[in-house]
Design an enzyme around this catalytic site. Sequence first.
Site, mmCIF file in Angstrom:
data_model
loop_
_atom_site.group_PDB
_atom_site.id
_atom_site.type_symbol
_atom_site.label_atom_id
_atom_site.label_comp_id
_atom_site.label_asym_id
_atom_site.label_seq_id
_atom_site.Cartn_x
_atom_site.Cartn_y
_atom_site.Cartn_z
ATOM 1 N N SER A 147 36.339 31.496 -5.247
ATOM 2 C CA SER A 147 35.107 31.675 -4.476
ATOM 3 C C SER A 147 33.921 31.069 -5.234
ATOM 4 C CB SER A 147 34.917 33.163 -4.179
ATOM 5 O OG SER A 147 33.984 33.353 -3.153
ATOM 6 N N ASP A 223 40.557 34.937 5.692
ATOM 7 C CA ASP A 223 39.427 35.146 4.773
ATOM 8 C C ASP A 223 38.156 35.354 5.585
ATOM 9 O OD1 ASP A 223 37.239 34.661 2.971
ATOM 10 O OD2 ASP A 223 38.629 33.609 1.637
ATOM 11 N N HIS A 256 40.441 37.317 1.341
ATOM 12 C CA HIS A 256 39.661 36.788 0.215
ATOM 13 C C HIS A 256 39.924 37.558 -1.082
ATOM 14 C CE1 HIS A 256 36.413 34.136 -1.060
ATOM 15 N NE2 HIS A 256 35.761 35.141 -1.630
#
Lengths: 278, 278
Positions: A147, A223, A256
């Site tokens: 990320s 996600d 995620h």
Amino acid sequence: MKQVSASKAYEGVQHVYSHPSEACGGEMTFALYLPPQAEKSTVPLLWYLSGLTCTHQNVMDKGEYRRAASEHGVAIICPDTSPRGADVPDEKDNWQFGQGAGFYLDATQEPFSRHYNMRRYILSELTDLVAENFPVDMKRQGIFGHSMGGHGALTFALRNPDRFRSVSAFAPIVQPSTADWSRPAFEKYLGSDPANWREYDATNLIEGGSRISEILVDQGTADQFLDNGLRPWLLRDACQKAGIDLTLNMREGYDHSYNFISTFMADHIAWHAARLAA
Amino acid sequence: MKQVSASKAYEGVQHVYSHPSEACGGEMTFALYLPPQAEKSTVPLLWYLSGLTCTHQNVMDKGEYRRAASEHGVAIICPDTSPRGADVPDEKDNWQFGQGAGFYLDATQEPFSRHYNMRRYILSELTDLVAENFPVDMKRQGIFGHSMGGHGALTFALRNPDRFRSVSAFAPIVQPSTADWSRPAFEKYLGSDPANWREYDATNLIEGGSRISEILVDQGTADQFLDNGLRPWLLRDACQKAGIDLTLNMREGYDHSYNFISTFMADHIAWHAARLAA
């Protein structure tokens, strides 16, 4: 440098250290896993950069990297994601800015520039510290992250192609200068002129001529940040135009979280290890 | 029963649920990993019991069990270690008693007997709930655990040999009725007569005639609780006399943490899976 903890894992040792940092204006903590091979020779060094809200500890607890690191004989270093401490400017209720959200940049704006220098911290200060103190081969470095840390890994690799021989990412923020959760932070750390953001934006860097040979990205289709924050298709388009060999694995149903990361962690470490072999 | 979370991992799904519990007099939470094989058929059910201070979450975060569970097609359920809630009697400053320290027993003493019934909760209430709601084959159950949870796994298996076809433990408390960190809790939960503690003590159970065919134990030699709390040699001696096939792996340099557990997690799951095959 102080040893915070050391614990045997997969025949190697999971270390945690803290040390005073000039770049961050205070004490910083990092995790370093040394595989058993490091007892007899130097080993490649793989940097893992974490995402928003994380410290060095999240991936150490949940990333499941030690098995593959031990198997392939790779050291893995996990820095914190921002400067820390009561005197470090912060927005307590904003998880996308301040402590836990350093965005791997060197801030130019007051009052952030005194502490928020994560790029310099990682690429210079922590690099020197690790090179001096541990049996790692600095000619064989790779970098990956998740990320915000995927953004960090991509931009560090694109700007330092001679240093990082391999780069990969889990669900990276590929264009932070236009994403909802990063643009406001860039403005506060770097000022309002988007021209000053480009060196911290992977797709902008590629469009501007930065080149590396290949990139591995895994991205979960479930996600929650896919469409607004991550948008891997922007990286795919930029790589296609630039002739960069991007392997983009869209992983059906994965979110995620570290459940996603840990599932594909061994794949990424094997991919780096193959490129970091002597 | 409420779904707290569900997240894909290693092609299966890591679930967390909560539900009202009669045995514990309040809401309880558990983690359940269903491997991909559970989409098409029932799978064996492996119980993991955690140690002092843990909830269902510690092993879910740090245990690294999903890869092997997915590979072998085994469901893994991780209950909490005690009743929870503001109305549950507790000793806030004592990590060896009260919340986080249920010791897998049914308390007989006031005021603990209203909530502290973890044996009944796990062996009856949670068992029924899982059997009714998930694709698990209750004829193929195994059990393992860590430290206090190793004690739980051993005593549950010794008392229910027809139910649990396999049992193993990481650094188990093998004789809690005489160990410093458990004896005071037994006294408070069960009263001062040691005769009432024997059914919750693995070595006492074996000495008293309980029999299972085999046990797998891994124990770190650098475990800070080895000499005072764990003392696996007491189990070794009892098993030798009773003709129980104990595999006791002393692991050089490993401590009491999840770095130790995660390193040998896949070995334990493979060992259970072999014994739970159809």
